[in-house]
Scaffold this motif. Structure first.
Motif, short mmCIF file in Angstrom:
data_model
loop_
_atom_site.label_atom_id
_atom_site.label_comp_id
_atom_site.label_asym_id
_atom_site.label_seq_id
_atom_site.Cartn_x
_atom_site.Cartn_y
_atom_site.Cartn_z
N VAL A 174 0.84 -1.21 0.00
CA VAL A 174 0.00 0.00 0.00
C VAL A 174 0.88 1.25 0.00
N LEU A 175 1.91 1.22 0.84
CA LEU A 175 2.79 2.40 0.91
C LEU A 175 3.65 2.54 -0.35
N HIS A 176 4.04 1.40 -0.92
CA HIS A 176 4.79 1.47 -2.17
C HIS A 176 3.92 2.08 -3.28
N GLN A 177 2.65 1.67 -3.30
CA GLN A 177 1.71 2.23 -4.29
C GLN A 177 1.53 3.73 -4.10
N LEU A 178 1.43 4.10 -2.83
CA LEU A 178 1.27 5.52 -2.52
C LEU A 178 2.46 6.30 -3.07
N TYR A 179 3.64 5.72 -2.90
CA TYR A 179 4.85 6.33 -3.43
C TYR A 179 4.80 6.38 -4.96
N SER A 180 4.57 5.22 -5.58
CA SER A 180 4.72 5.18 -7.04
C SER A 180 3.54 5.81 -7.78
N ASN A 181 2.32 5.63 -7.28
CA ASN A 181 1.19 6.16 -8.04
C ASN A 181 0.76 7.57 -7.65
N ILE A 182 1.13 7.99 -6.47
CA ILE A 182 0.70 9.32 -6.04
C ILE A 182 1.89 10.27 -5.96
N TYR A 183 2.88 9.92 -5.16
CA TYR A 183 4.02 10.84 -5.01
C TYR A 183 4.77 11.05 -6.33
N VAL A 184 5.13 9.94 -6.96
CA VAL A 184 5.92 10.07 -8.19
C VAL A 184 5.11 10.75 -9.30
N GLU A 185 3.84 10.37 -9.44
CA GLU A 185 3.04 10.93 -10.53
C GLU A 185 2.73 12.41 -10.32
N TYR A 186 2.41 12.79 -9.10
CA TYR A 186 1.90 14.15 -8.91
C TYR A 186 2.86 15.13 -8.24
N VAL A 187 3.96 14.62 -7.73
CA VAL A 187 4.95 15.55 -7.19
C VAL A 187 6.19 15.55 -8.08
N VAL A 188 6.73 14.34 -8.28
CA VAL A 188 7.97 14.24 -9.04
C VAL A 188 7.80 14.77 -10.47
N LYS A 189 6.66 14.47 -11.07
CA LYS A 189 6.49 14.87 -12.47
C LYS A 189 5.84 16.24 -12.62
N ASN A 190 5.56 16.88 -11.52
CA ASN A 190 4.96 18.21 -11.59
C ASN A 190 6.04 19.29 -11.51
N ASP A 232 -2.38 20.93 -4.90
CA ASP A 232 -3.74 20.48 -4.62
C ASP A 232 -4.04 19.15 -5.28
N LEU A 233 -3.47 18.97 -6.48
CA LEU A 233 -3.69 17.73 -7.20
C LEU A 233 -3.19 16.55 -6.37
N PHE A 234 -1.99 16.70 -5.81
CA PHE A 234 -1.41 15.65 -4.97
C PHE A 234 -2.30 15.39 -3.76
N LYS A 235 -2.71 16.46 -3.12
CA LYS A 235 -3.53 16.39 -1.93
C LYS A 235 -4.82 15.59 -2.20
N THR A 236 -5.48 15.95 -3.29
CA THR A 236 -6.74 15.30 -3.65
C THR A 236 -6.53 13.82 -3.97
N LYS A 237 -5.52 13.54 -4.78
CA LYS A 237 -5.27 12.16 -5.20
C LYS A 237 -4.89 11.29 -4.00
N ILE A 259 0.76 18.51 -14.23
CA ILE A 259 0.94 19.84 -13.69
C ILE A 259 -0.28 20.29 -12.91
N SER A 260 -0.05 20.69 -11.67
CA SER A 260 -1.14 21.26 -10.90
C SER A 260 -0.75 22.72 -10.66
N VAL A 261 -1.55 23.61 -11.22
CA VAL A 261 -1.19 25.02 -11.19
C VAL A 261 -1.56 25.63 -9.84
N PRO A 262 -0.60 26.31 -9.19
CA PRO A 262 -0.91 26.92 -7.91
C PRO A 262 -1.91 28.07 -8.06
N LYS A 263 -2.60 28.38 -6.98
CA LYS A 263 -3.70 29.36 -7.05
C LYS A 263 -3.24 30.73 -7.51
#
Lengths: 146, 188, 180
Positions: free
Chosen positions: A97-113, A125-130, B128-132
């Motif tokens: 579960v934690l590995h998934q959280l890392y690979s599907n949420i952290y990597v996708e929405y933080v690392v690639k942002n 916000d995208l990371f937060k929501t996901k 990309i998530s654009v900040p407010k």
């Protein structure tokens, strides 16, 4: 089963993200920063000591500890990111579960942002929501069982 | 030094043009694009400046993409009609770049010079998530630059801008001359 | 109207042409922004480093590779898993130094340089030096400090493209404040 809270630390000990779900009682530590520091320090110490007293080379190292009231689940990536999820006692091994959280949420929405700076607290916000969606949909999240 | 000069360089023209089927990992591209956005951001002060810079970089890709498409798809004749040109972008260009057609092509009700290409979730914005405080920023401006360069390269001078509307809308505003010409082509 | 180029439609893949041309756009922007070629090379290396520290997370998340035990294993993983995953090529690992702390990656073809020819007067441009930065950044995140540089480059008329990697030292995890 239920999930209380989550800490994400980078390898420098910076708390990148903190979120809570069913945490009803707080530590009473004055500032949140102080709590983060103590949490990181505790995990760091357990991790290194657990390795030191091991009779042979540990593969995954420290992964969780239990008290009479909660279970602290730990997952670390080879890049030194630390995921700490506190749950109730009925939760089994949640390394995946934690590995998934890392690979599907952290990597996708933080690392690639490109607008998320690494090593800094995550504000996306995208990371937060996901992340919230992911955790709330976990079977271990179900609050009204037992 | 002399030995370096004497070495025979195999010219790029000696190599065959790729068939365009080669692919790379989306992550590699996403990370490269992410660095580009950050680099641009470090050199400008405002969101419009950032978008302009991305559009400019898109031109570089658009001009070359056009050459590649023309060379590879030899049966393709130069488009003279506006609508066919737009369809070429919506279909061929999009498929080559993203493996799919663009979601929609629309004509503005109130302005005959204006067309919209609408993409609900552009690949460029996927991560990309654009900040407010920068809510107007749309990094798909890079794609706007590609479209603009392709249109200009085909002699359909136009300005392409990016908007957050139904996902991302690329607003294409043609030169008067293009519309006038298209009418005479139609008239034949 | 025209022949369609058919790609696999895999949502985890993107057209190599888009990638190559986008990289080209970045390099040409840098050449415009910095008049000095050395500065461009430095910037490319820096952007690569920034990519590397992110790319390693994606790599760790999607491959089941754990910690490597020695540099030979690391070299193999970089070539056979890393390059394959991100660029679709598998370089050859060779030219080990006698002490085993240096090796080369030999690339038959380099996806970054399709369509590229160095213009006159830009012969000092290390067009692909972003790759050096990527390797340096990625390895640093798994606690390895390395030096990476180009030995040969097909763009400059060499027969092959050779990237040299030298291991410097192992980095330690940050110790929390107030701990020994």
């Amino acid at each position: 089963m239920t999930v209380f809270n989550l800490y994400i630390f980078d390898r420098n000990g910076t708390c990148l993200y903190y979120v809570e779900w069913n945490r009803k009682k707080h530590s009473g530590i004055a500032s949140q920063e102080e709590e983060f520091k103590l949490m990181y320090g505790m995990i760091f110490s357990i991790k290194s000591f657990v390795n030191r007293i091991s009779p042979s080379d540990l593969k995954d190292g420290f992964s969780s500890f239990k008290t009479s009231r909660y279970k602290c689940n730990f997952y670390e990536t080879p890049s030194g990111l630390k995921f700490i999820l506190n749950t109730d006692l009925n939760v089994g091994n949640i390394r995946d579960v934690l590995h998934q959280l890392y690979s599907n949420i952290y990597v996708e929405y933080v690392v690639k942002n490109p607008l998320c700076e690494l090593g800094q607290p995550i504000k996306s916000d995208l990371f937060k929501t996901k992340l919230d969606e992911y955790v709330r949909n976990l079977p271990i999240f179900a609050t009204k069982t037992n | 030094m002399a030995s370096i000069l004497q070495r025979q360089k195999s010219s790029i023209l000696d190599r065959p043009l790729s068939k365009g089927k080669a692919e790379v990992n989306l992550s590699t591209f996403a990370l490269l694009f992410s660095e580009m956005v950050q680099y641009c951001q470090s050199r400008v002060y405002t969101v419009p400046e950032l978008q302009n810079k991305l559009t400019e970089m898109g031109h570089h890709v658009g001009v070359r993409m056009l050459d590649i498409l023309f060379l590879r798809e030899r049966t393709f004749k130069r488009e003279v009609k506006l609508l066919n040109m737009l369809l070429f972008i919506k279909t061929n260009l999009w498929k080559t770049l993203f493996g799919k057609e663009a979601d929609k092509l629309e004509h503005a009700n109130d302005d005959e010079r204006t067309y919209y290409i609408i993409e609900k979730e552009p690949l460029l914005n996927k991560f990309i998530s654009v900040p407010k405080d920068k809510s107007s920023l749309n990094c798909a401006s890079f794609m706007a630059g590609i479209i603009e360069a392709v249109l200009n390269g085909c002699n359909f001078p136009a300005k392409v801008t990016t908007h957050w509307h139904k996902g991302t809308t690329f607003m294409i505003k043609f030169d008067e001359s293009v519309i006038a010409r298209d009418k005479t082509v139609d008239g034949r | 109207m025209s022949r369609q180029t058919v790609r696999s439609g895999d949502p985890r893949k993107v057209s190599a042409e888009l990638f190559t041309l986008t990289y080209g756009a970045l390099v040409s922007q840098l050449v415009k922004d910095y008049e000095n070629v050395d500065e461009v090379n430095k910037q490319l290396d820096k952007l690569g480093y920034n990519m590397g520290i992110r790319l390693i997370e994606d790599f760790l998340a999607r491959s089941n590779v754990g910690r490597c035990h020695d540099l030979r294993e690391t070299a193999d993983v970089i070539a056979k898993v890393g390059f394959k995953m991100f660029l679709g090529i598998v370089p050859t690992v060779s030219n080990w130094s006698p002490s085993g702390d240096e090796f080369s990656l030999l690339l038959d073809n380099n996806p970054l340089t399709d369509f590229v020819e160095l213009p006159e007067g830009q012969s000092n441009l290390e067009y692909s030096s972003i790759l050096c930065g990527v390797l340096r950044g990625a390895l640093e995140m798994v606690q390895m400090e390395v030096n990476v540089w180009f030995v040969q480059d097909q763009l400059k008329g060499d027969n092959t493209t050779e990237i040299r990697v030298k291991f410097i030292r192992r980095l330690e995890d940050a110790v929390p404040v107030g701990e020994d």
